[in-house]
Design a protein around this motif. Structure first.
Motif, short mmCIF file in Angstrom:
data_model
loop_
_atom_site.label_atom_id
_atom_site.label_comp_id
_atom_site.label_asym_id
_atom_site.label_seq_id
_atom_site.Cartn_x
_atom_site.Cartn_y
_atom_site.Cartn_z
N ARG A 131 0.84 -1.20 0.00
CA ARG A 131 0.00 0.00 0.00
C ARG A 131 0.87 1.24 0.00
O ARG A 131 2.01 1.23 0.49
N GLY A 132 0.33 2.34 -0.54
CA GLY A 132 1.07 3.59 -0.53
C GLY A 132 0.18 4.73 -0.97
O GLY A 132 -1.03 4.55 -1.14
N GLN A 133 0.80 5.89 -1.15
CA GLN A 133 0.07 7.08 -1.60
C GLN A 133 0.71 7.62 -2.86
O GLN A 133 1.94 7.69 -2.98
N SER A 134 -0.13 8.03 -3.79
CA SER A 134 0.38 8.60 -5.04
C SER A 134 0.83 10.05 -4.79
O SER A 134 0.62 10.61 -3.71
N ALA A 135 1.42 10.66 -5.83
CA ALA A 135 1.89 12.05 -5.72
C ALA A 135 0.75 13.00 -5.39
O ALA A 135 0.97 14.06 -4.80
N THR A 136 -0.48 12.62 -5.73
CA THR A 136 -1.63 13.49 -5.46
C THR A 136 -2.29 13.17 -4.12
O THR A 136 -3.33 13.73 -3.79
N GLY A 137 -1.70 12.25 -3.39
CA GLY A 137 -2.22 11.93 -2.07
C GLY A 137 -3.28 10.84 -2.05
O GLY A 137 -3.84 10.51 -1.01
N LYS A 138 -3.51 10.23 -3.20
CA LYS A 138 -4.52 9.18 -3.26
C LYS A 138 -3.90 7.83 -2.89
O LYS A 138 -2.80 7.50 -3.34
N GLY A 139 -4.58 7.09 -2.07
CA GLY A 139 -4.06 5.78 -1.65
C GLY A 139 -4.11 4.78 -2.79
O GLY A 139 -4.99 4.82 -3.64
N PHE A 140 -3.12 3.86 -2.81
CA PHE A 140 -3.16 2.80 -3.82
C PHE A 140 -2.79 1.46 -3.20
O PHE A 140 -2.21 1.40 -2.11
N THR A 141 -3.16 0.40 -3.90
CA THR A 141 -2.81 -0.97 -3.50
C THR A 141 -2.19 -1.67 -4.70
O THR A 141 -2.74 -1.63 -5.79
N ALA A 142 -1.06 -2.28 -4.46
CA ALA A 142 -0.40 -3.08 -5.52
C ALA A 142 -0.43 -4.55 -5.12
O ALA A 142 -0.33 -4.89 -3.94
N ILE A 143 -0.59 -5.40 -6.12
CA ILE A 143 -0.59 -6.85 -5.89
C ILE A 143 0.51 -7.47 -6.76
O ILE A 143 0.97 -6.85 -7.72
N PRO A 144 0.92 -8.71 -6.45
CA PRO A 144 1.93 -9.34 -7.30
C PRO A 144 1.45 -9.43 -8.75
O PRO A 144 0.28 -9.75 -9.00
N PHE A 145 2.36 -9.18 -9.70
CA PHE A 145 2.03 -9.29 -11.12
C PHE A 145 1.42 -10.65 -11.41
O PHE A 145 0.48 -10.78 -12.20
N TYR A 146 1.95 -11.70 -10.76
CA TYR A 146 1.49 -13.04 -11.11
C TYR A 146 0.02 -13.27 -10.77
O TYR A 146 -0.62 -14.17 -11.30
N ALA A 147 -0.50 -12.44 -9.85
CA ALA A 147 -1.90 -12.63 -9.42
C ALA A 147 -2.88 -11.82 -10.27
O ALA A 147 -4.09 -11.89 -10.06
N PHE A 148 -2.37 -11.07 -11.24
CA PHE A 148 -3.24 -10.28 -12.13
C PHE A 148 -4.31 -11.17 -12.77
O PHE A 148 -4.07 -12.33 -13.11
N ALA A 149 -5.48 -10.54 -13.01
CA ALA A 149 -6.51 -11.13 -13.87
C ALA A 149 -7.08 -12.44 -13.37
O ALA A 149 -7.44 -13.32 -14.15
N ASN A 150 -7.14 -12.60 -12.05
CA ASN A 150 -7.80 -13.77 -11.48
C ASN A 150 -9.18 -13.42 -10.92
O ASN A 150 -9.84 -14.25 -10.32
N ARG A 151 -9.57 -12.14 -11.11
CA ARG A 151 -10.89 -11.71 -10.64
C ARG A 151 -11.64 -11.17 -11.85
O ARG A 151 -11.40 -11.62 -12.97
N ALA A 152 -12.53 -10.23 -11.64
CA ALA A 152 -13.26 -9.65 -12.76
C ALA A 152 -12.30 -8.88 -13.66
O ALA A 152 -11.17 -8.58 -13.28
N LYS A 153 -12.79 -8.56 -14.87
CA LYS A 153 -11.96 -7.80 -15.81
C LYS A 153 -11.61 -6.44 -15.22
O LYS A 153 -12.46 -5.78 -14.62
N SER A 154 -10.37 -6.02 -15.43
CA SER A 154 -10.00 -4.65 -15.07
C SER A 154 -8.64 -4.34 -15.67
O SER A 154 -7.92 -5.23 -16.11
N ARG A 155 -8.28 -3.07 -15.70
CA ARG A 155 -6.98 -2.68 -16.27
C ARG A 155 -5.84 -3.11 -15.35
O ARG A 155 -6.00 -3.21 -14.13
N GLN A 156 -4.68 -3.29 -15.98
CA GLN A 156 -3.49 -3.71 -15.22
C GLN A 156 -2.27 -2.95 -15.72
O GLN A 156 -2.10 -2.78 -16.92
#
Ligand SMILES: [Zn+2]
Length: 638
Positions: free
Chosen positions: A585-610
């Motif tokens: 977890r972290g904060q972007s330059a604009t102060g918005k929180g973000f969550t990162a997951i391992p690349f290998y776990a991408f696309a195991n849920r509903a469709k979304s951008r990566q």
């Protein structure tokens, strides 16, 4: 704490000097021969790989059978048995053999009488489909096409299919002790020898490399010199006009644009190229030939220093599924799963050839990122392509070359973890479990407890009944900047890292000695070489060996993240999320929180951008020299 990070530049110079010294004198290649521990000697357990192998055993193998129908029908048809339904196409049987290799590895770790029975039944069919001269390829037999078709060698896949059959047979023998499949493979390999090198033989080679490395593997089990000679001939005939392209495909597509000694980079179809490089490295290991060793190292540098994604994927171009120019690594590149599997094998052979920890670094990078990305978390769907930037990419069930290649690779994780020579044990991957290393002086049992890759603490037990002297080499990962080492509870300072990048503990060992390695695992921003245009002004997040990325699902659909100059990161292990992952977890330059997951776990849920690479604001371009690196931490190391 002891700083252990060694400069790769220095390592490269050492390697160059060693190569010049050894090869310049015309002597044999690597001084000490490194072997691999058989899968059946290894038990894998623990939080990460233990769970994954259980999923592949319970999910992937049963699921795979439904795709074997047309290959099995083809074999039955070639046995003269009446069948209904479609038969396989040009290279279909390779899928069956890759699956059989998967099952062979699985049987080495998990007893399964029913699976073994099914394998034995297929082996009877393969024997029945084998022609009197030894040739066996049911697709060719059933279609009435010529074997080793001289007008279609670049595309017929005869050698590719035979290569995978040989590898399956070698592994089935290694893990069950049953020889019938191995005998079939030997007869088929001898038929290929007659075809190309016998009294009436005509030079040529299959346009899809694979048979080269398989013949060397077979030679290691059945030392018939013909197998090695044929592998050498296939490599040497490259660039000699021995294969006539059936269509307009360039010769580089199948590594035929120049003789081996003039090939400076790895080009053409990425999967064919990396399999070819693996075969050359295998020949270098087996023969000690300096030209093969030098070529292997040229290919290694070409890929790992200029043509590899941060995830370990290779092959950015969709056209011809090919390597591009140096540093051509667009984030939406092609990245076939089979190329990643091939790189794991090439890295393993380069480790056997050179004994460098750097080979384990690449193996680890590709395994934990590109290869795991290729297969879904439940083990039943897969990706053909593994781009780093994608949108709305759902998992699908396209059963082509990649799924069984992924499974045969993943079931070998234990074998990728260890190596040994006469008095040395090598640990390349930190995988929970047990391993009996067959040193010449007798078996030594290693036990490993770890929650790697989520936690950098590894506890290794060395159980040797005879109190003998040998060395244990632990790979100091290239990503690791700080670590602590303890031997039987006492700190070892400084950590003894040798010139090839391994911690070397050379001593008389006693029953129940223990090693503790504690590697710090902060979240690190990684930058790419400035020639990688798609990554200019961007960074990727990495923690330990895991490359992270952003999915829209965790970030309100917004993956166009921009990081400030000094972002702070937090980590949390989520045992119930995506099969159990540590998130960042972290904060972007604009102060918005973000969550990162391992690349290998991408696309195991509903469709979304990566996205993997994100914009880095407020940091001047780094002016440190780039030498011997393709990716490195943004943070300056003193
Ligand atoms: Zn593939």
């Amino acid at each position: 704490m002891v700083r252990v990070f060694g400069e790769k530049v220095k390592l490269l110079i050492v390697v160059a000097v060693v190569l010049l010294g050894v090869c310049g004198s015309g002597q044999a290649g690597a001084a000490e021969r490194i072997g691999l521990v058989p899968v059946k000697n290894i038990k894998v357990d623990g939080l990460f790989w233990g769970k994954k192998l259980a999923v592949y055993k319970a999910g992937t193998i049963p699921h795979s059978w439904q795709y074997m129908g047309w290959d099995l029908r083809a074999l039955k048809h070639a046995n003269g048995i009446k069948v209904q339904g479609d038969l396989n196409g040009t290279w279909g049987e390779a899928n069956l053999y890759k699956f059989m290799e998967t099952c062979g590895h699985s049987l080495g770790m998990f007893a399964d009488a029913e699976l073994e029975k099914r394998m034995d039944e297929i082996i009877v069919l393969i024997a029945g489909a084998q022609r009197p001269d030894g040739y066996v390829h049911a697709y060719i037999t059933n279609s009435g096409k010529p074997a080793w078709d001289r007008d279609f060698l670049d595309g017929s896949h005869d050698g590719y299919v035979l290569g995978h059959m040989i590898e399956a047979a070698v592994e089935y023998y290694a893990n069950t002790g049953k020889k019938a499949f191995l005998d079939i493979a030997c007869r088929a390999a001898r038929q290929a020898y007659e075809e190309f090198l016998g009294p009436k033989g005509v030079p040529g080679f299959c346009g899809h490399a694979e048979l080269e490395m398989a013949l060397v593997e077979l030679y290691r089990v059945v030392p018939d010199k013909r197998f090695l000679d044929l592998a050498k001939a296939f490599v040497e005939w490259r660039g000699q006009g021995k294969v006539k392209p059936a269509g307009p495909t360039p010769r580089a597509y199948f590594q035929d644009e120049a003789p081996l000694r003039q090939q400076k980079s790895l080009d053409g179809h990425a999967v064919r190229a990396i399999f070819f490089a693996t075969g050359v490295a295998d020949l270098a290991v087996e023969t000690g030939d300096c030209d093969y060793r030098l070529a292997s190292n040229r290919f290694w540098d070409s890929v790992t220093l200029r043509r590899m994604y941060i995830t370990g994927s290779i092959g950015p171009r969709k056209e011809h599924e090919a390597f591009g120019e140096d540093y051509e690594l667009p984030n939406d590149g092609y990245c076939e799963s089979c190329g990643a599997c091939g790189l794991a094998d090439f890295a393993q052979r380069m480790f056997m050839l050179e004994g460098r920890a750097e080979c384990g670094d690449v193996l680890e990078r590709v395994l934990y990122n590109a290869i795991l990305h290729g297969i879904s978390l439940n083990g039943t769907t897969s990706y053909y392509q593994n781009p780093l930037s994608d949108k709305d990419n759902p998992r699908y069930n396209s059963w082509v070359c990649c799924p069984p290649n992924l499974s045969r690779t993943l079931f070998q994780v234990g074998r990728y973890a260890y190596g040994y020579s006469e008095d040395d044990i090598y640990v390349n991957l930190y995988v929970g479990g047990r391993c009996v290393v067959p040193l010449k002086r007798g078996g030594v049992e290693l036990t490993m407890k770890t929650d790697y890759p989520w936690d950098g603490r590894v506890k290794i037990g060395v159980k040797d009944a005879s109190a003998g002297r040998f060395s244990v080499h632990l790979r100091m990962p290239g990503w690791c900047r700080k670590a602590e080492l303890k031997l039987n509870g006492k700190a070892v300072e400084p950590i003894p890292v040798g010139e090839k990048g391994y911690i070397i503990l050379d001593r008389v060992w006693h029953r129940d000695d223990s090693i503790e390695l504690n590697m710090e695992m902060p979240v690190v921003r990684i930058e790419a070489h400035p020639n990688v245009k798609s990554c200019v002004g961007k960074v990727a997040l990495q923690r330990g060996p895991i490359v992270y990325g952003f999915e829209g699902l965790d970030n309100d659909g917004d993956v166009d993240i921009e990081l400030g100059a000094d972002p702070q990161f937090g980590v949390e292990h989520k045992p119930d999320m995506l099969g159990g992952i540590t998130i960042v977890r972290g904060q972007s330059a604009t102060g918005k929180g973000f969550t990162a997951i391992p690349f290998y776990a991408f696309a195991n849920r509903a469709k979304s951008r990566q996205e993997v690479w994100v914009v880095q604001r407020g940091v001047k371009p780094n002016d440190r020299w780039w030498l011997g690196e393709l990716y490195r931490p943004v943070e300056k190391v003193d």
